[in-house]
Design a protein around this motif. Structure first.
Motif, PDB file in Angstrom:
ATOM      1  N   UNK A 312      66.506  62.131  29.382  1.00 33.72           N
ATOM      2  CA  UNK A 312      67.604  63.035  29.722  1.00 33.72           C
ATOM      3  C   UNK A 312      68.762  62.972  28.741  1.00 33.72           C
ATOM      4  N   UNK A 313      68.684  62.085  27.749  1.00 29.34           N
ATOM      5  CA  UNK A 313      69.689  62.122  26.688  1.00 29.34           C
ATOM      6  C   UNK A 313      68.941  62.294  25.363  1.00 29.34           C
ATOM      7  N   UNK A 314      69.657  62.760  24.328  1.00 28.27           N
ATOM      8  CA  UNK A 314      68.996  62.903  23.021  1.00 28.27           C
ATOM      9  C   UNK A 314      68.423  61.565  22.546  1.00 28.27           C
ATOM     10  N   UNK A 315      69.127  60.483  22.831  1.00 25.38           N
ATOM     11  CA  UNK A 315      68.642  59.165  22.418  1.00 25.38           C
ATOM     12  C   UNK A 315      67.273  58.865  23.048  1.00 25.38           C
ATOM     13  N   UNK A 316      67.123  59.186  24.342  1.00 26.76           N
ATOM     14  CA  UNK A 316      65.823  58.982  24.990  1.00 26.76           C
ATOM     15  C   UNK A 316      64.736  59.781  24.282  1.00 26.76           C
ATOM     16  N   UNK A 317      65.064  61.016  23.946  1.00 23.76           N
ATOM     17  CA  UNK A 317      64.056  61.853  23.276  1.00 23.76           C
ATOM     18  C   UNK A 317      63.654  61.237  21.949  1.00 23.76           C
ATOM     19  N   UNK A 318      64.643  60.722  21.219  1.00 25.74           N
ATOM     20  CA  UNK A 318      64.331  60.133  19.914  1.00 25.74           C
ATOM     21  C   UNK A 318      63.472  58.884  20.073  1.00 25.74           C
ATOM     22  N   UNK A 319      63.741  58.113  21.122  1.00 28.24           N
ATOM     23  CA  UNK A 319      62.967  56.879  21.316  1.00 28.24           C
ATOM     24  C   UNK A 319      61.536  57.172  21.756  1.00 28.24           C
ATOM     25  N   UNK A 320      61.379  58.246  22.513  1.00 30.26           N
ATOM     26  CA  UNK A 320      60.063  58.490  23.094  1.00 30.26           C
ATOM     27  C   UNK A 320      59.224  59.510  22.324  1.00 30.26           C
ATOM     28  N   UNK A 321      59.844  60.202  21.367  1.00 30.36           N
ATOM     29  CA  UNK A 321      59.115  61.286  20.719  1.00 30.36           C
ATOM     30  C   UNK A 321      57.834  60.868  20.022  1.00 30.36           C
ATOM     31  N   UNK A 322      57.931  59.869  19.155  1.00 28.45           N
ATOM     32  CA  UNK A 322      56.767  59.559  18.332  1.00 28.45           C
ATOM     33  C   UNK A 322      56.035  58.311  18.809  1.00 28.45           C
ATOM     34  N   UNK A 323      56.773  57.214  18.864  1.00 34.06           N
ATOM     35  CA  UNK A 323      56.132  55.927  19.069  1.00 34.06           C
ATOM     36  C   UNK A 323      55.615  55.690  20.461  1.00 34.06           C
ATOM     37  N   UNK A 324      56.505  55.959  21.419  1.00 40.81           N
ATOM     38  CA  UNK A 324      56.187  55.535  22.773  1.00 40.81           C
ATOM     39  C   UNK A 324      55.964  56.719  23.674  1.00 40.81           C
ATOM     40  N   UNK A 325      54.926  56.605  24.474  1.00 42.58           N
ATOM     41  CA  UNK A 325      54.735  57.658  25.457  1.00 42.58           C
ATOM     42  C   UNK A 325      55.351  57.249  26.789  1.00 42.58           C
ATOM     43  N   UNK A 326      55.514  55.947  26.990  1.00 36.02           N
ATOM     44  CA  UNK A 326      56.082  55.473  28.259  1.00 36.02           C
ATOM     45  C   UNK A 326      56.817  54.155  28.054  1.00 36.02           C
ATOM     46  N   UNK A 327      58.064  54.123  28.498  1.00 40.63           N
ATOM     47  CA  UNK A 327      58.871  52.906  28.423  1.00 40.63           C
ATOM     48  C   UNK A 327      59.344  52.527  29.820  1.00 40.63           C
ATOM     49  N   UNK A 328      59.326  51.222  30.113  1.00 41.88           N
ATOM     50  CA  UNK A 328      60.047  50.777  31.298  1.00 41.88           C
ATOM     51  C   UNK A 328      61.520  51.014  31.016  1.00 41.88           C
ATOM     52  N   UNK A 329      62.236  51.647  31.946  1.00 46.49           N
ATOM     53  CA  UNK A 329      63.681  51.853  31.803  1.00 46.49           C
ATOM     54  C   UNK A 329      64.295  51.485  33.141  1.00 46.49           C
ATOM     55  N   UNK A 330      64.551  50.213  33.300  1.00 51.75           N
ATOM     56  CA  UNK A 330      65.074  49.747  34.580  1.00 51.75           C
ATOM     57  C   UNK A 330      66.554  49.423  34.436  1.00 51.75           C
ATOM     58  N   UNK A 331      67.270  49.419  35.554  1.00 52.40           N
ATOM     59  CA  UNK A 331      68.722  49.184  35.506  1.00 52.40           C
ATOM     60  C   UNK A 331      69.043  47.875  34.817  1.00 52.40           C
ATOM     61  N   UNK A 332      70.070  47.898  33.967  1.00 51.65           N
ATOM     62  CA  UNK A 332      70.499  46.717  33.250  1.00 51.65           C
ATOM     63  C   UNK A 332      71.325  45.821  34.146  1.00 51.65           C
ATOM     64  N   UNK A 333      70.624  45.006  34.939  1.00 48.66           N
ATOM     65  CA  UNK A 333      71.340  44.070  35.806  1.00 48.66           C
ATOM     66  C   UNK A 333      70.431  42.895  36.122  1.00 48.66           C
ATOM     67  N   UNK A 334      71.026  41.845  36.664  1.00 44.99           N
ATOM     68  CA  UNK A 334      70.245  40.725  37.150  1.00 44.99           C
ATOM     69  C   UNK A 334      70.101  40.925  38.646  1.00 44.99           C
ATOM     70  N   UNK A 335      68.867  40.893  39.134  1.00 46.94           N
ATOM     71  CA  UNK A 335      68.607  40.976  40.555  1.00 46.94           C
ATOM     72  C   UNK A 335      69.400  42.096  41.222  1.00 46.94           C
ATOM     73  N   UNK A 336      70.280  41.794  42.179  1.00 44.71           N
ATOM     74  CA  UNK A 336      70.932  42.841  42.947  1.00 44.71           C
ATOM     75  C   UNK A 336      72.339  43.211  42.474  1.00 44.71           C
ATOM     76  N   UNK A 337      72.745  42.692  41.308  1.00 39.43           N
ATOM     77  CA  UNK A 337      74.078  43.039  40.817  1.00 39.43           C
ATOM     78  C   UNK A 337      74.133  44.513  40.444  1.00 39.43           C
ATOM     79  N   UNK A 338      75.359  45.062  40.333  1.00 39.83           N
ATOM     80  CA  UNK A 338      75.433  46.448  39.862  1.00 39.83           C
ATOM     81  C   UNK A 338      75.055  46.557  38.382  1.00 39.83           C
TER      82      UNK A 338
END
Ligand SMILES: [Zn+2]
Ligand SMILES: [Zn+2]
Length: 760
Positions: A312-338
């Motif tokens: 949903x951002x241009x950066x995501x498109x650039x990361x996924x266009x050629x190399x990767x077809x699927x990336x884990x993209x999980x929230x940047x937190x430890x356990x239940x922190x925000x």
């Protein structure tokens, strides 16, 4: 000679029509049909004066609602025909908007097709530029610091537009006219890659990031509303490493796929699901996983679904266009922190998880998680309402006083109201620590300022220990009103469906404070916006150890077995009993007898927990609802049988006793029936129990509308069965589509009830 008829129209449009590219759209449409006149924004919306030859003007008028920008929500569209005055040009006039006028604000929007095509064309100045955007797409809510929405009041303020960007920004015909985050490689934000020590990594940040991800590194990537932790979704080793470093023992990770075709490689996707995945909101959509999917199993252990989203951002498109077809993209937190959203805090909090950090220098003003959705009956069913949806309001069918509703505790949101709008906040998280509390307080301040809401009352949960309740108590000078948890659930469902009057409310969840001092959660109420009556509930059982009994479903397993079998429980020959530490259970039994740390509960969530544990699915949980979710995951959809149960019709409120269900489950286990079949039978039984209880209430109260709410209804199989059963019995059913059925939705209900109790 053909006579040319010139017509003139005055068009007034209200709704969400400002700050979303509406005026440039009108300008260009006017050019297309040779329409002269002007367009301007005023405090009511958009005002157009247009004249042209007959046919052209008509086409112009019909095309406005038909072709409006994707974010527009037109609420009224009035056309009045006037005498032509013979204008020769079309212009965008300066806004009439007075200072301090309230306007709606756009959520963040996924990169549009035009920007994407520029992103991938080598001749374009913004070729491979990770921050490309226009009036139709890009960051909004997450970068806005104050109103009016203007570059100087966003986190784009430090970037001074270059000549090219400025020219686009000022040209009404340009698709970047007044695009506040407009930027290019010369003048806009840029990327920076650092290692875990904080030292910059040389080379092209995107190329290097891709190389690192390919090698099996975990990279924290700054996005729109916070940091994601990214890794190769097909690499089981790195996904397991991420899981253990995050202390997220079993909670599923979201996966971002390159395109819809890639999603279909891994999951079953129907038309509605595809529409939701590709919508401008770009939420995570929960989909049925295909058996032979190449996604690493530890992305979503014990699940037959995957949470999928598209870039949903241009950066995501650039990361996924050629190399990767699927990336884990999980929230940047430890356990239940925000989720981490500022560079410094991300560095500190995520350094034990991420090997590298891909930063950018556009600040995130408001933390905003990805939204989580699924499809129910062809419509979005929202489990977490955040990025992409917030801060669009829920439109109410009546005007409402300015009220602050503080929500609950888990999956917390707040809600501020004015006019006929309810601004339900982004997902704040579990209000259990200072970090989330700060986020909650700052969020309230921010929303008050953005929408000019100085609340005249505050609504809160009845639970005295919730931080949200304590926050409400700390506000001085305005009336406060406590709202029962399940009443709020039902009112929320009524409000978003635009229904009023009296309904049967079925509110099923894990925990909600009951006015009788017990923990409610299996509730059938007669409700309107002001009051409710408890008509029926699941029979109360002890919860030895309080919150410990939530973390350890085996305790509820023993409680329910004891309810069903009494003294014989200890001699039951089922696997479950072999796992029970009888010494520990004897201590718990004494706690129950002596009433030490043992609240009583009518919670439906605890009954699901108990059955999950008795079936040897889960004895201890690592996240809210896990036992029930896994019970749903294994269920056999083909089962037709049900267990019996008892509704005590002469009690007030009616008690629903599930002891026979438990005896049935144990009987099946002894006969070697597969747990999948037992789970299927259990689900069918609960659905039948709900329908019959509603029928019983209808007999007495002559109410025919049923609102279904509460976290238990995140179970789509159960929701479908209940909805079908109720309809077959002649009920009208309502559930959630705009706000979550879980506690993320109760702030809306609190606000509406608060209004009715105090101001009606
Ligand atoms: Zn765009
Ligand atoms: Zn520029």
């Amino acid at each position: 000679m053909l006579k040319i008829v010139v017509k003139r129209a005055e068009i007034r449009i209200t709704g969400i029509v400002q700050g979303i590219g509406f005026r440039p759209f009108i300008y260009n449409l006017a050019k297309t049909y040779s329409v002269c006149g002007w367009v301007l924004n005023n405090e009511n919306g958009v005002f157009i004066d247009a004249e042209s030859e007959d046919g052209n003007l008509d086409r112009f008028v019909t095309d406005i609602p038909a072709l409006a920008p994707p974010l527009a929500r037109i609420e009224s569209f009035d056309v009045r025909y006037l005498e032509p005055v013979g204008r020769a040009t079309f212009e965008i006039r300066k806004s009439e908007e007075a200072e301090n006028k309230f306007v709606l604000i756009s959520p963040d929007v996924a990169t549009c097709d035009q920007c994407l095509s520029e992103l991938s064309s080598p001749q374009d100045v913004r070729y491979r530029y990770p921050f490309i955007n226009c009036t139709l797409c890009g960051p909004r809510f997450t970068i806005i610091k104050d109103i009016p929405y203007d570059r100087q009041k966003t986190t784009m303020a430090p970037f001074v537009m270059c000549r090219l960007c400025r020219k686009e920004y000022e040209d009404p015909a340009d698709r970047r006219f007044h695009a506040q985050p407009n930027a290019c490689p010369v003048c806009g934000p840029s990327l920076l890659l650092e290692d875990e020590e904080g030292s910059p990594v040389s080379g092209d940040p995107i190329e290097t990031t891709l190389t690192l991800l390919r090698k099996g590194s975990i990279v924290a990537i700054k996005g729109l509303g916070g940091f994601h932790l990214a890794c190769d979704a097909r690499n089981q080793d790195v996904v397991s490493a991420l899981r253990s470093r995050k202390f997220r023992e079993d909670k599923p990770f979201a996966v971002m796929c390159r395109d819809i075709e890639e999603v279909k490689e891994h999951c079953e996707v129907d038309g509605e699901e595809e529409r939701l995945l590709t919508s401008v909101e770009r939420p995570i959509v929960i989909l049925r996983r295909k058996r032979d999917s190449g996604i690493a199993p530890s992305v979503a252990p014990y699940q037959n679904t995957l949470g999928m989203m598209l870039p949903y951002t241009p950066l995501h498109h650039l990361l996924l266009n050629d190399s990767f077809r699927a990336l884990v993209m999980t929230s940047g937190n430890v356990s239940d922190e925000p989720i981490a959203y500022r560079d410094g805090e991300a560095r500190n909090r995520l350094k034990k998880i991420a090997d590298y950090f891909l930063y950018h220098n556009r600040e995130i003003h408001t933390r905003c998680d990805d939204s989580v959705t699924r499809i129910f009956e062809g419509r979005p069913y929202i489990l977490r309402r955040s990025r992409g949806y917030v801060p669009f309001p829920v439109k109410l069918s009546f005007p409402i006083e300015k009220i602050l509703a503080c929500g609950g505790e888990l999956k917390s949101t707040f809600c501020l109201t004015r006019d006929a709008y309810a601004f339900v906040s982004h997902h704040i998280g579990d209000l259990e620590n200072l970090e989330t509390l700060t986020s909650f307080e700052e969020g309230i301040k921010h929303f008050k300022r953005l929408f000019f809401i100085e609340p005249r009352a505050v609504a809160h949960d009845l639970h005295p220990d919730y931080l949200s309740t304590q926050y409400a108590f700390s506000i001085e000078g305005i009336p406060k009103v406590g709202i029962q948890h399940h009443h709020a659930h039902i009112a929320s469902g009524m409000a978003e469906n635009g229904i009023e009057g009296e309904v049967i409310g079925v509110a099923l969840d894990g925990t909600g404070f009951g006015p009788d001092g017990t923990v409610w959660g299996g509730e059938f109420i007669k409700a309107n916006f002001k009051e409710f009556d408890r008509m029926a509930h699941l029979k109360k059982v002890p919860m030895p150890g309080g919150s410990k009994a939530i973390q350890e479903p085996w305790r509820m397993g023993m409680v329910y077995l004891t309810e069903a079998f009494g003294e014989e429980t200890d001699s039951l020959t089922i696997d479950f009993m072999k796992r029970v530490d009888m010494q520990e259970w004897n201590i718990l039994k004494r706690m129950i007898e002596k009433k030490i740390n043992t609240p009583w509960t009518s919670s439906m969530g605890r009954l699901f927990d108990a059955v999950s544990s008795i079936l040897s699915i889960r004895d201890e949980v690592h996240y809210e609802g896990q036992a029930a979710i896994e019970l749903e995951m294994i269920l056999d959809h083909g089962v037709r049988e049900e267990y019996s149960f008892q509704i005590r019709k002469n009690e007030r409120p009616m008690g629903i006793d599930p002891s026979e269900i438990i005896r049935g489950v144990v009987g099946d286990l002894r006969n070697g029936v597969n747990p999948s079949r037992i789970s299927g039978k259990f689900h069918r039984t609960i659905a039948r129990l709900i329908v019959e209880t509603c029928e019983e209430i209808r007999r007495e109260e002559q109410l025919n509308r049923v609102v279904l709410s509460g976290g238990v209804f995140q179970n789509i199989f159960l929701l479908s069965l209940v909805t079908k059963g109720l309809r077959e019995s002649g009920f009208e059913t309502y559930t959630h589509h705009l706000v979550p059925a879980n506690d993320g939705g109760i702030s809306l209900g609190q606000a509406v009830i608060g209004h009715m109790k105090l101001f009606q």
